[in-house]
Write a protein that holds these residues in place. Structure first.
Motif, PDB file in Angstrom:
ATOM      1  N   ASP A  73      -2.098   3.169  -4.582  1.00 54.97           N
ATOM      2  CA  ASP A  73      -3.489   3.186  -5.005  1.00 54.97           C
ATOM      3  C   ASP A  73      -3.608   2.527  -6.369  1.00 54.97           C
ATOM      4  O   ASP A  73      -2.635   2.468  -7.128  1.00 54.97           O
ATOM      5  CB  ASP A  73      -4.055   4.610  -5.056  1.00 54.97           C
ATOM      6  N   SER A  76     -10.248   1.211  -9.063  1.00 53.92           N
ATOM      7  CA  SER A  76     -11.302   0.653  -8.224  1.00 53.92           C
ATOM      8  C   SER A  76     -12.046  -0.460  -8.950  1.00 53.92           C
ATOM      9  O   SER A  76     -12.516  -0.274 -10.070  1.00 53.92           O
ATOM     10  CB  SER A  76     -12.283   1.760  -7.835  1.00 53.92           C
ATOM     11  N   TYR A  95     -11.500  -2.696 -13.891  1.00 58.92           N
ATOM     12  CA  TYR A  95     -12.549  -1.920 -13.238  1.00 58.92           C
ATOM     13  C   TYR A  95     -13.839  -1.833 -14.054  1.00 58.92           C
ATOM     14  O   TYR A  95     -14.939  -1.811 -13.506  1.00 58.92           O
ATOM     15  CB  TYR A  95     -12.046  -0.510 -12.923  1.00 58.92           C
ATOM     16  N   HIS A 142      -7.343  -6.924  -4.899  1.00 57.67           N
ATOM     17  CA  HIS A 142      -7.519  -5.756  -5.744  1.00 57.67           C
ATOM     18  C   HIS A 142      -6.150  -5.339  -6.272  1.00 57.67           C
ATOM     19  O   HIS A 142      -5.108  -5.716  -5.722  1.00 57.67           O
ATOM     20  CB  HIS A 142      -8.169  -4.630  -4.941  1.00 57.67           C
ATOM     21  N   SER A 158      -6.279  -5.927   2.416  1.00 58.89           N
ATOM     22  CA  SER A 158      -6.792  -4.882   1.555  1.00 58.89           C
ATOM     23  C   SER A 158      -7.170  -3.686   2.417  1.00 58.89           C
ATOM     24  O   SER A 158      -6.981  -3.698   3.638  1.00 58.89           O
ATOM     25  CB  SER A 158      -8.006  -5.390   0.755  1.00 58.89           C
ATOM     26  N   ASN A 162     -10.819   0.001  -1.421  1.00 54.16           N
ATOM     27  CA  ASN A 162     -10.790  -0.979  -2.496  1.00 54.16           C
ATOM     28  C   ASN A 162     -11.789  -2.107  -2.267  1.00 54.16           C
ATOM     29  O   ASN A 162     -12.358  -2.647  -3.215  1.00 54.16           O
ATOM     30  CB  ASN A 162      -9.381  -1.559  -2.667  1.00 54.16           C
ATOM     31  N   THR A 223      -8.244   3.639  -3.492  1.00 50.28           N
ATOM     32  CA  THR A 223      -8.535   3.601  -4.922  1.00 50.28           C
ATOM     33  C   THR A 223      -7.960   4.843  -5.594  1.00 50.28           C
ATOM     34  O   THR A 223      -7.662   5.841  -4.927  1.00 50.28           O
ATOM     35  CB  THR A 223     -10.046   3.561  -5.171  1.00 50.28           C
TER      36      THR A 223
END
Length: 424
Positions: A73, A76, A95, A142, A158, A162, A223
């Motif tokens: 993870d 985000s 982020y 991401h 992905s 995310n 995330t």
């Protein structure tokens, strides 16, 4: 031999790794600070060095031949552009970084549906549009995508969580057509799968680097906020989780998606359920601007949480708020300042508890279940005075979290995949 899975959390301060057994118990864990590898938290090289160090340390204390799956993870909305070999082409946009290109923001505002999480200067889509003209670009990824790709070699995938702020339609489960109308090159967007889906196995190089079997599966992650929720063990509609880290994030388990960009509210999908919520710019980062941690602990011990200061604070570190008020011009409200440092800290706790309560109230007004319980994670969850103030403001049961490690939540996704594949 009992099989194991591994969850990795890469955050703003470092990397954490957790090894989990099939009964959800923790077999081992490790943590490495990011600043050990330089002072730039935006450096992908430092991210990977921290992950590598945390995983190496974890593996030194467990039976690495028992590892069956791994998931990652990340923060985000953190994006980076890469070339065809997966090498970063520019410094990532984090982020909370804002894209200040009026043309990009106008295009998203014009084309994106009102309920899309791609609105706003900090959205993943705004960052992707900013990056897409770089020479040699092959994909925008991401943070969690890129770390996972260093294990699997897949720099083209992905997960739904995310991808949400990059404009992915989690209800229809596809990249919507309107994204192309913003001018975004659709070929740069990754293939999106469900969190917990297997995306590949370890490359030869990764297996040799960590001394792991080649058949260890790499699993789509999530995330950091969703991972923190999963780690707590919350499973029932109305269960809320508040993360009290550098920012203040709340999520509630809902049977339906709740989307209201005008309040900074969006919903992540986990199978047939939804995590509705948002992230405020208030939180521990604001406290750290005023007091070192040792002083916060000292002052907290002197706070009487049963009384009110009468001050109406909205603690922010700079102008601008994301949730539960989405207003880039909202100023911090931290005055008048009382003479007592104890009262000043208490008033900030009260202000943050009010933001938290407003967030859950907004969600209920928009169709989420009424809050029935709260589990708390993050550094602030260990502060008794803050907890007592929050308990009074929210008026619901405060339940213990099974874990406060986001990496443990991500490990649950790896375990789900391993179990489904008959590996654990």
């Amino acid at each position: 031999m009992m099989p194991l899975v591994i969850g990795i959390d890469i955050g703003t301060s470092g990397a954490r790794a957790v090894a989990m057994r099939p009964d959800f118990s923790i077999a081992g864990q490790s943590a490495v600070r990011l600043d050990k590898f330089g002072q730039n938290p935006r450096s992908p090289a430092a991210w990977w060095q921290a992950v590598r160090a945390a995983l190496t340390d974890l593996l030194s204390g467990i039976d690495r031949t028992a590892v069956r799956a791994i998931a990652v993870d990340g923060t985000s909305g953190t994006l980076l552009p890469v070339d065809a070999a997966g090498q970063p082409l520019a410094e990532p946009l984090m982020y909370n970084d804002k894209v200040d290109d009026a043309g990009i923001l106008a295009a998203i505002a014009r084309e994106a549906p009102e309920a899309s999480a791609a609105h706003g200067a900090t959205s993943g889509l705004a960052k992707a549009l900013r990056f897409q003209h770089l020479p040699g670009i092959a994909a925008v990824l991401h943070q969690a995508d890129w770390i996972a790709a260093n294990f699997s070699g897949r720099y083209d995938v992905s997960d739904e969580n995310n991808a949400l702020k990059t404009g992915f339609d989690v209800e229809a489960r596809r990249w919507p057509d309107w994204i192309a109308s913003t001018g975004m090159r659709m070929d740069l967007l990754p293939h999106v799968v469900e969190p917990g889906d297997v995306t590949g196995t370890f490359t030869v190089a990764a297996a040799e680097l960590f001394g792991l079997p080649r058949d260890v599966v790499v699993v789509a992650g999530t995330t950091d906020g969703c991972a923190s929720f999963l780690a707590t063990g919350a499973t029932t509609a109305g269960d809320g989780v508040t993360a009290l880290g550098s920012s203040l994030t709340i999520k509630i388990l809902s049977g339906r998606p709740i989307s209201a960009p005008r309040f900074g509210i969006y919903s992540h999908r986990l199978g047939d359920t939804w995590l509705a919520g948002g992230a405020s710019n208030s939180g521990g980062k604001v406290l750290a601007q005023h007091f070192p941690l040792a002083r916060i602990i000292e002052l907290s011990a002197a706070i009487d949480p049963t009384t009110q200061t009468g001050l109406d604070y909205y603690p922010l570190s700079t102008t601008g708020e994301r949730f539960p008020i989405a207003d880039p011009t909202l100023p911090p409200r931290l005055s008048p300042r009382p003479e007592s440092d104890t009262d000043y800290l208490k008033a900030m706790f009260e202000g943050m508890a009010a933001i938290e309560a407003l967030g859950y109230r907004r969600l209920a007004e928009l169709g989420a279940p009424a809050l029935t319980s709260v589990r708390s994670v993050g550094g602030g969850a260990a502060n008794p005075a803050w907890t007592a103030i929050r308990r009074r403001k929210l008026g619901v049961d405060f339940l213990p979290a099974l874990s406060d490690e986001a990496a443990a939540g991500t490990a649950r996704l790896a375990l789900k995949a391993a179990s489904k594949a008959g590996l654990a």
